[in-house]
Scaffold this motif. Structure first.
Motif, mmCIF file in Angstrom:
data_model
loop_
_atom_site.group_PDB
_atom_site.id
_atom_site.type_symbol
_atom_site.label_atom_id
_atom_site.label_comp_id
_atom_site.label_asym_id
_atom_site.label_seq_id
_atom_site.Cartn_x
_atom_site.Cartn_y
_atom_site.Cartn_z
ATOM 1 N N SER A 131 0.843 -1.209 0.000
ATOM 2 C CA SER A 131 0.000 0.000 0.000
ATOM 3 C C SER A 131 0.874 1.253 0.000
ATOM 4 C CB SER A 131 -0.920 0.020 1.222
ATOM 5 O OG SER A 131 -1.753 -1.120 1.225
ATOM 6 N N PHE A 132 1.877 1.298 0.876
ATOM 7 C CA PHE A 132 2.741 2.479 0.975
ATOM 8 C C PHE A 132 3.696 2.582 -0.222
ATOM 9 C CE2 PHE A 132 1.167 2.501 5.285
ATOM 10 C CZ PHE A 132 1.086 3.852 5.560
ATOM 11 N N PHE A 133 4.165 1.412 -0.714
ATOM 12 C CA PHE A 133 5.095 1.436 -1.835
ATOM 13 C C PHE A 133 4.446 2.055 -3.086
ATOM 14 C CE2 PHE A 133 6.886 -0.473 -5.682
ATOM 15 C CZ PHE A 133 8.206 -0.068 -5.560
ATOM 16 N N TRP A 134 3.247 1.603 -3.421
ATOM 17 C CA TRP A 134 2.579 2.115 -4.623
ATOM 18 C C TRP A 134 2.108 3.551 -4.449
ATOM 19 C CZ3 TRP A 134 3.856 0.079 -8.856
ATOM 20 C CH2 TRP A 134 4.160 -1.292 -8.924
ATOM 21 N N LEU A 135 1.786 3.914 -3.238
ATOM 22 C CA LEU A 135 1.425 5.310 -2.969
ATOM 23 C C LEU A 135 2.623 6.224 -3.253
ATOM 24 C CD1 LEU A 135 -0.858 7.130 -1.740
ATOM 25 C CD2 LEU A 135 0.537 7.114 0.308
ATOM 26 N N GLY A 136 3.808 5.785 -2.839
ATOM 27 C CA GLY A 136 5.030 6.541 -3.106
ATOM 28 C C GLY A 136 5.252 6.737 -4.600
ATOM 29 N N ALA A 137 4.978 5.682 -5.385
ATOM 30 C CA ALA A 137 5.137 5.766 -6.841
ATOM 31 C C ALA A 137 4.182 6.808 -7.430
ATOM 32 C CB ALA A 137 4.888 4.400 -7.472
ATOM 33 N N PHE A 138 2.944 6.830 -6.949
ATOM 34 C CA PHE A 138 1.962 7.808 -7.447
ATOM 35 C C PHE A 138 2.377 9.234 -7.087
ATOM 36 C CE2 PHE A 138 -1.976 10.314 -7.042
ATOM 37 C CZ PHE A 138 -2.427 10.202 -8.357
ATOM 38 N N MET A 139 2.938 9.395 -5.882
ATOM 39 C CA MET A 139 3.374 10.733 -5.441
ATOM 40 C C MET A 139 4.519 11.268 -6.311
ATOM 41 S SD MET A 139 3.038 10.168 -1.325
ATOM 42 C CE MET A 139 3.817 11.693 -0.808
ATOM 43 N N LEU A 140 5.329 10.354 -6.837
ATOM 44 C CA LEU A 140 6.425 10.747 -7.734
ATOM 45 C C LEU A 140 5.862 11.395 -9.012
ATOM 46 C CD1 LEU A 140 9.468 10.476 -7.367
ATOM 47 C CD2 LEU A 140 9.389 8.324 -8.632
ATOM 48 N N ILE A 141 4.773 10.828 -9.518
ATOM 49 C CA ILE A 141 4.104 11.398 -10.705
ATOM 50 C C ILE A 141 3.574 12.799 -10.390
ATOM 51 C CG2 ILE A 141 2.144 11.133 -12.300
ATOM 52 C CD1 ILE A 141 2.477 8.021 -11.810
ATOM 53 N N LEU A 142 2.962 12.944 -9.206
ATOM 54 C CA LEU A 142 2.428 14.255 -8.788
ATOM 55 C C LEU A 142 3.530 15.311 -8.708
ATOM 56 C CD1 LEU A 142 -0.196 13.857 -5.919
ATOM 57 C CD2 LEU A 142 -0.531 14.770 -8.207
ATOM 58 N N ALA A 143 4.702 14.917 -8.219
ATOM 59 C CA ALA A 143 5.829 15.854 -8.114
ATOM 60 C C ALA A 143 6.171 16.410 -9.495
ATOM 61 C CB ALA A 143 7.045 15.163 -7.500
ATOM 62 N N GLY A 144 6.198 15.520 -10.493
ATOM 63 C CA GLY A 144 6.484 15.937 -11.866
ATOM 64 C C GLY A 144 5.437 16.898 -12.405
ATOM 65 N N LEU A 145 4.166 16.628 -12.109
ATOM 66 C CA LEU A 145 3.070 17.496 -12.582
ATOM 67 C C LEU A 145 3.182 18.906 -12.009
ATOM 68 C CD1 LEU A 145 -0.002 15.061 -12.509
ATOM 69 C CD2 LEU A 145 1.075 16.075 -14.525
ATOM 70 N N ASN A 146 3.681 19.021 -10.772
ATOM 71 C CA ASN A 146 3.863 20.352 -10.178
ATOM 72 C C ASN A 146 4.855 21.188 -10.980
ATOM 73 O OD1 ASN A 146 2.432 21.094 -7.519
ATOM 74 N ND2 ASN A 146 2.891 18.928 -7.265
ATOM 75 N N PHE A 147 5.943 20.543 -11.426
ATOM 76 C CA PHE A 147 6.920 21.262 -12.258
ATOM 77 C C PHE A 147 6.280 21.749 -13.564
ATOM 78 C CE2 PHE A 147 10.278 18.905 -9.804
ATOM 79 C CZ PHE A 147 11.010 20.022 -9.424
ATOM 80 N N VAL A 148 5.429 20.906 -14.149
ATOM 81 C CA VAL A 148 4.842 21.206 -15.454
ATOM 82 C C VAL A 148 3.763 22.297 -15.366
ATOM 83 C CG1 VAL A 148 3.486 20.217 -17.369
ATOM 84 C CG2 VAL A 148 5.328 18.884 -16.332
ATOM 85 N N ILE A 149 2.915 22.227 -14.335
ATOM 86 C CA ILE A 149 1.696 23.054 -14.294
ATOM 87 C C ILE A 149 1.838 24.338 -13.477
ATOM 88 C CG2 ILE A 149 -0.689 23.065 -13.401
ATOM 89 C CD1 ILE A 149 -0.812 20.072 -14.276
ATOM 90 N N LEU A 150 2.482 24.251 -12.330
ATOM 91 C CA LEU A 150 2.488 25.374 -11.388
ATOM 92 C C LEU A 150 3.287 26.567 -11.913
ATOM 93 C CD1 LEU A 150 1.098 25.435 -8.636
ATOM 94 C CD2 LEU A 150 3.280 24.868 -7.569
ATOM 95 N N ARG A 151 2.797 27.779 -11.653
ATOM 96 C CA ARG A 151 3.551 29.007 -11.937
ATOM 97 C C ARG A 151 3.522 29.878 -10.685
ATOM 98 N NH1 ARG A 151 4.862 26.119 -15.170
ATOM 99 N NH2 ARG A 151 5.090 26.322 -17.432
#
Length: 422
Positions: free
Chosen positions: A168-188
Motif C-alpha cells: 500500500s505504501f510502496f505504490w502510494l510513493g510511486a503515485f506521489m512521484l508522478i504528482l511531483a512531476g506534474l507540479n513542475f509542469v503546471i504550477l507558476r
C-alpha cells in the motif's frame, strides 16, 4: 484578454496544489490504520509507536522556516516539485523497511518532503488571489487535505486488507512521484510568469502592503516575534492540533479496537467521519470568519470551545458509549477542530506582502510540534498504565483524554486574549 486568462489560470495552479495537498494529509494520519500491524511486526510499545508516528512532525515543524524562505525567494513551483520527490521516496521506503531504524527514516523523509507544500500554497494565494478570498481558500485547501485523511481511513484499511500494508505504501510513493512531476509542469509562481496582470492591476486596488517590501527578513522576523498575537496563536495551534493528531492521527483506532472490540475495518470506517467533519468544518469556519463573523479571533475561539466540549463523552464514559454513537461524535469532533483555519489569515493580515508565507511558516511550526508531542505523550500515558493482556485498560485511555481536554482549555484562553488585526 489577459485578465480573463489570469483569472482562469490561477485556479489551475490552485487545483494542482489541492491535489498535491491530499497526500500531505494521507501521509500524516496513515499510521493510525496500520498501528496494530506496526506494533506487532516491529514489537513496539505505545511510546515507541508514538515516536515512530511523530517522526513525521518534527522535520515538518523544522522545515517551516526554510519552507517560507524557499516559497518567498525560490518560488512555490520548484519548492513543491523538488520536496514532493523526497516525500514520495519516504513513503515508498516506509513500506519497504524491515528494521525499526529504516521505517523511522522513511517516516522522517515523509515529513521533510510534504512540509514544503502548505507554505508555498499560501504564497500562491498571496500572488494570485485577493485578500478577502484568503480564509475561504485556506479552508478549501484544508478541506481537500482532509480528503487525504478520509482516504487514509476506511479506503486504506480496505487496501491493506487486499495487498498488505507494505505494498500500500510502496505504490502510494510511486503515485506521489508522478504528482511531483506534474507540479513542475503546471504550477507558476506568479501571474507575470505567464505574462498576466496581477489581481491588484486587474481591480485597480493595491491589495497588499508594499511599503515594507524593503525591510529585511531579520527585521520582519523580529517584528513578528514582538507581536503578542503571534505567541498566543502559537499556544492555540500547539494545543488544538496536538489533540487532533494524538487522537485522530494515532490512538483512535487502537482505542476502538481494544476498548470496544471493534474490528479494524469498522474502526477505520468510524474514524473516516472525523476527516469528513473536519473537511466541512475547515471550509465552513474559514468562510464564516471571512463573511459572517468578519473576525478571525471569534471564529477560532467559538470553534475550540465547542471542540473541547466534544471530548467530555470519551472522558465521562470512556468504555460505555454505544458503538454506533462514535460515527456522529467523531464527525462533530472533526468539524469543530477545524477552528484553527482562520489563524493563517489572522497572522497574515499583520505582515508585509513579501513576508506572508514565512510568517505562516512560523505559526505552522507550533501545529506540528504539538502533533508530535501529543502522539508521544498519549503513548507515554498508556505505557504508564501498562497492558492488561494485549490491551491498554479503559483508565489509561481516559487519562490521556483528560490531558487533551486540559490542553484545549489552555488553547481557548490563549485565543481569548488575541486581537483581530482587521
Amino acid at each position: 484578454d489577459l485578465a480573463r486568462k489570469m483569472l482562469r489560470y490561477r485556479w489551475v495552479c490552485y487545483g494542482m496544489l489541492l491535489l498535491t495537498y491530499i497526500f500531505v494529509y494521507f501521509d500524516r494520519v496513515a499510521p493510525a490504520v496500520v498501528a496494530p500491524e506496526l506494533m506487532k511486526e516491529f514489537g513496539l510499545s505505545a511510546t515507541s509507536l508514538g515516536i515512530l508516528s511523530s517522526m513525521y512532525f518534527y522535520p515538518y515543524a523544522a522545515m517551516q522556516i526554510p519552507s517560507g524562505i524557499l516559497s518567498d525567494y525560490f518560488g512555490p513551483r520548484r519548492s513543491v516539485g523538488t520536496f514532493f520527490i523526497i516525500a514520495a521516496i519516504g513513503t515508498a521506503l516506509f513500506g519497504m523497511a524491515h528494521s525499526f531504524g529504516l521505517i523511522v527514516f522513511g517516516r522522517f523523509l515523509m515529513g521533510v518532503g510534504v512540509a514544503v507544500v502548505w507554505i508555498p500554497c499560501m504564497r500562491i494565494l498571496a500572488n494570485w488571489f485577493r485578500p478577502n478570498e484568503f480564509s475561504t481558500l485556506t479552508g478549501m485547501m484544508l478541506t481537500w487535505g482532509n480528503a487525504g485523511a478520509i482516504l487514509a481511513s476506511a479506503p486504506l484499511a480496505f487496501l491493506v486488507g487486499l495487498v498488505g500494508w507494505r505494498y500500500s505504501f510502496f505504490w502510494l510513493g510511486a503515485f506521489m512521484l508522478i504528482l511531483a512531476g506534474l507540479n513542475f509542469v503546471i504550477l507558476r509562481n506568479k501571474p507575470s510568469d505567464k505574462g498576466y496582470p496581477t489581481v491588484s492591476e486587474i481591480d485597480g486596488v493595491a491589495y497588499y502592503q508594499s511599503g515594507g517590501e524593503q525591510v529585511t527578513f531579520t527585521a520582519n522576523l523580529k517584528k513578528l516575534f514582538r507581536m503578542k498575537n503571534y505567541w498566543l496563536i502559537a499556544v492555540y495551534a500547539f494545543m488544538i492540533y496536538g489533540t487532533v493528531m494524538g487522537f485522530q492521527g494515532l490512538w483512535c483506532i487502537p482505542y476502538l479496537q481494544q476498548i470496544y472490540g471493534v474490528p479494524k475495518q469498522e474502526a477505520a470506517n468510524m474514524l473516516m467521519f472525523w476527516p469528513i467533519g473536519m473537511a466541512l468544518g475547515c471550509l465552513s469556519i474559514g468562510w464564516a470568519s471571512d463573511r459572517i463573523l468578519k473576525s478571525r479571533r471569534k471564529a477560532s475561539l467559538y470553534g475550540i470551545i465547542i471542540y473541547a466540549l466534544t471530548w467530555i463523552p470519551v472522558i465521562v464514559w470512556p468504555g460505555a458509549i454505544p458503538v454506533g454513537a462514535f460515527y456522529p461524535l467523531l464527525f462533530i469532533m472533526g468539524f469543530f477542530c477545524g477552528a484553527y483555519v482562520p489563524n493563517y489569515a489572522h497572522i497574515a493580515e499583520g505582515q508585509p506582502h513579501s513576508f506572508i508565507a514565512t510568517a505562516n511558516g512560523m505559526v505552522n511550526i507550533w501545529y506540528f510540534v504539538g502533533g508530535a508531542l501529543f502522539q508521544a505523550v498519549m503513548g507515554f500515558v498508556l505505557d504508564g498504565y501498562g497492558k492488561v493482556g494485549d490491551k491498554f485498560p479503559v483508565q489509561a485511555y481516559k487519562t490521556s483524554f483528560i490531558v487533551c481536554l486540559v490542553a484545549l482549555v489552555i488553547g481557548a484562553i490563549a485565543m481569548f486574549f488575541t486581537t483581530d488585526t482587521k
